[in-house]
Design an enzyme around this catalytic site. Structure first.
Site, PDB file in Angstrom:
ATOM      1  N   GLY A  14       0.859  -1.248  -0.032  1.00  0.00           N
ATOM      2  CA  GLY A  14      -0.081  -0.016   0.147  1.00  0.00           C
ATOM      3  C   GLY A  14       0.692   1.223  -0.134  1.00  0.00           C
ATOM      4  O   GLY A  14       1.816   1.208   0.859  1.00  0.00           O
ATOM      5  N   ARG A  75       0.942  -5.160  -5.459  1.00  0.00           N
ATOM      6  CA  ARG A  75       1.055  -6.419  -4.716  1.00  0.00           C
ATOM      7  C   ARG A  75       1.293  -7.692  -5.662  1.00  0.00           C
ATOM      8  O   ARG A  75       0.446  -7.801  -6.413  1.00  0.00           O
ATOM      9  CB  ARG A  75       0.110  -6.733  -3.564  1.00  0.00           C
ATOM     10  CG  ARG A  75      -0.570  -5.329  -2.867  1.00  0.00           C
ATOM     11  CD  ARG A  75      -1.488  -5.854  -1.805  1.00  0.00           C
ATOM     12  NE  ARG A  75      -2.095  -4.764  -1.109  1.00  0.00           N
ATOM     13  CZ  ARG A  75      -1.628  -3.755  -0.224  1.00  0.00           C
ATOM     14  NH1 ARG A  75      -0.512  -4.194   0.485  1.00  0.00           N
ATOM     15  NH2 ARG A  75      -2.551  -2.887   0.368  1.00  0.00           N
ATOM     16  N   ASP A 106       5.057  -4.780   6.073  1.00  0.00           N
ATOM     17  CA  ASP A 106       5.566  -6.179   6.455  1.00  0.00           C
ATOM     18  C   ASP A 106       5.535  -6.856   5.317  1.00  0.00           C
ATOM     19  O   ASP A 106       6.396  -7.740   5.217  1.00  0.00           O
ATOM     20  CB  ASP A 106       4.732  -6.758   7.600  1.00  0.00           C
ATOM     21  CG  ASP A 106       3.283  -6.785   7.595  1.00  0.00           C
ATOM     22  OD1 ASP A 106       2.802  -6.220   6.450  1.00  0.00           O
ATOM     23  OD2 ASP A 106       2.732  -7.765   8.288  1.00  0.00           O
ATOM     24  N   THR A 129       4.404   2.516   5.532  1.00  0.00           N
ATOM     25  CA  THR A 129       3.050   2.034   5.662  1.00  0.00           C
ATOM     26  C   THR A 129       2.377   3.174   6.744  1.00  0.00           C
ATOM     27  O   THR A 129       2.900   3.385   7.607  1.00  0.00           O
ATOM     28  CB  THR A 129       2.893   0.606   6.101  1.00  0.00           C
ATOM     29  OG1 THR A 129       1.746   0.429   6.587  1.00  0.00           O
ATOM     30  CG2 THR A 129       3.722   0.351   7.524  1.00  0.00           C
ATOM     31  N   ASP A 131       0.070   2.218   8.542  1.00  0.00           N
ATOM     32  CA  ASP A 131      -0.543   1.240   9.642  1.00  0.00           C
ATOM     33  C   ASP A 131       0.490   1.493  10.912  1.00  0.00           C
ATOM     34  O   ASP A 131      -0.107   1.163  12.066  1.00  0.00           O
ATOM     35  CB  ASP A 131      -0.598  -0.233   9.493  1.00  0.00           C
ATOM     36  CG  ASP A 131      -1.607  -0.409   8.112  1.00  0.00           C
ATOM     37  OD1 ASP A 131      -2.423   0.530   7.725  1.00  0.00           O
ATOM     38  OD2 ASP A 131      -1.338  -1.439   7.256  1.00  0.00           O
ATOM     39  N   ASP A 133       2.570  -0.433  11.774  1.00  0.00           N
ATOM     40  CA  ASP A 133       2.843  -1.949  12.520  1.00  0.00           C
ATOM     41  C   ASP A 133       3.950  -2.627  12.360  1.00  0.00           C
ATOM     42  O   ASP A 133       4.045  -3.879  12.606  1.00  0.00           O
ATOM     43  CB  ASP A 133       1.327  -2.794  11.939  1.00  0.00           C
ATOM     44  CG  ASP A 133       1.493  -2.866  10.395  1.00  0.00           C
ATOM     45  OD1 ASP A 133       2.532  -2.147   9.890  1.00  0.00           O
ATOM     46  OD2 ASP A 133       0.942  -3.857  10.118  1.00  0.00           O
ATOM     47  N   ARG A 175      -5.184  -2.170   8.898  1.00  0.00           N
ATOM     48  CA  ARG A 175      -5.268  -3.453   8.714  1.00  0.00           C
ATOM     49  C   ARG A 175      -5.519  -4.083  10.110  1.00  0.00           C
ATOM     50  O   ARG A 175      -6.518  -4.045  10.410  1.00  0.00           O
ATOM     51  CB  ARG A 175      -3.658  -4.206   8.275  1.00  0.00           C
ATOM     52  CG  ARG A 175      -4.045  -5.333   7.503  1.00  0.00           C
ATOM     53  CD  ARG A 175      -2.547  -5.802   6.809  1.00  0.00           C
ATOM     54  NE  ARG A 175      -2.162  -4.880   5.783  1.00  0.00           N
ATOM     55  CZ  ARG A 175      -2.759  -5.242   4.630  1.00  0.00           C
ATOM     56  NH1 ARG A 175      -3.508  -6.106   4.159  1.00  0.00           N
ATOM     57  NH2 ARG A 175      -2.295  -4.345   3.522  1.00  0.00           N
TER      58      ARG A 175
END
Ligand code: F6P
Length: 326
Positions: A14, A75, A106, A129, A131, A133, A175
């Site tokens: 993303g 992706r 990731d 990202t 996110d 994360d 996510r």
């Protein structure tokens, strides 16, 4: 260990605001240190299909302020197969690329780790990202911009929520991570955040209602992190409609607008520091690490840790949100 002369750079997964600032920083740092740079288009897909172009300093002019990624992203299914990775390696060799810089989340770093193991290619990752994360860095590139975008939306929703005295469930991305949800809830003065990290522990809706929701308020905003674990904002809105029909409920799903926009100063500086650090790491002989920033210091985090270790939500932040939403 062979000397690195030419690097390939790609963005994958993303997109995130600040990826362009990172591309610029990596390219210019590499050129500054006498390396050749090749831009690989559409993530790993471009490596498999050979969509590669030499980058000079001017190729990255006037992009630091742009959202998205000039290298495009994808992706890529082929790269998940050994045949695809072999093709990618052959294209790399054909182009004279001897090291890879991967900017992504990731999934992208997992791809880099696999590739590096199979072909002994030095890879350096940058956490890109919204996110946030990835373990080992306080913040990922794009997270701060997305957080501010969410905040802007929440402030606007607050106006209408207050006028109509409604309860809003606002769904944000992440996510399976609740960083965007929790911190946007704190920054937006929201009543609660429903995040995947606690979805199996407690009924967060019950908690929120029990904690005196609407005692003294004429609007309420609850941020819900998208995730199978939370079930999303629609799920909670349905529950409230059924269990507490006295409340006038609305849902807003922010979606991909969270990924766009000009990066904040924080993300531009982060991307610039990490881009420069990625080249330093390569020149120091580092391999297969993600560069991150912890407590304002550049750190190198082995891919295996960045991907596999869980970055935990700070429970104190949960308390802050709860205690301030009385
Ligand atoms: O990883 C970034 C992210 O925006 C997640 O927050 C979200 O779940 C996902 O990507 C959406 O992916 P796509 O753009 O493929 O729909």
């Amino acid at each position: 260990m062979s000397e690195v002369k030419c690097i390939g750079i790609l963005t994958s997964g993303g997109d995130a605001p600040g990826m362009n600032a990172a591309i610029r920083a990596v390219t210019r740092s590499a050129i500054y240190h006498g390396l050749q740079v090749k831009g690989i288009y559409r993530g790993y897909k471009g490596l498999v299909t050979g969509e590669i172009k030499e980058f000079k300093s001017q190729n990255v002019s006037n992009i630091i302020q742009q959202g998205g990624t000039i290298l495009k992203t994808a992706r890529c299914k082929e790269f998940r197969t050994p045949e695809g990775r072999k093709l990618a390696y052959e294209n790399m060799k054909k182009e004279g690329i001897d090291a890879l810089i991967v900017i992504g989340g990731d999934g992208s770093l997992t791809g880099a780790l696999q590739f590096a193991k199979e072909f002994d290619v030095p890879c350096i990752g940058l956490p890109g990202t919204i996110d946030n994360d990835l373990y080992g860095t306080d913040s990922t590139i794009g997270y701060d911009t997305a957080l501010n975008t969410i905040l802007d939306c929440v402030d606007k929703i607050r106006d209408t929520a207050t006028s109509h005295e409604r309860l809003f469930f606002v769904e944000v991305m992440g996510r399976d991570a609740g960083f965007l949800a929790l911190n946007s809830a704190i920054a937006g003065g929201c009543e609660a955040a429903i995040i995947p990290e606690f979805a199996t522990e407690v009924d967060q809706l019950e908690e929120f209602i029990k904690n005196g929701f609407r005692k003294s308020k004429n609007s309420s905003i609850v941020i819900v992190a998208e995730s199978e674990l939370t079930g999303g904002a629609m799920h909670y809105a349905e529950r409230v409609k059924n269990e507490y029909p006295q409340y006038d409920v609305r849902v807003t799903i922010l979606g991909h607008l969270q990924r766009g926009g000009s990066p904040t100063a924080h993300d531009r500086i982060l991307a610039s520091r990490l881009g420069a650090a990625a080249i330093d790491a390569l020149l120091e002989g580092q391999r297969n690490v993600m560069v991150g920033i912890k407590n304002d210091q550049v750190v190198y985090v082995p891919f295996s840790r960045a991907i596999k270790y869980e970055k935990n939500i700070d429970r104190q932040l949960v308390d802050v949100l709860r205690n301030l939403s009385i």
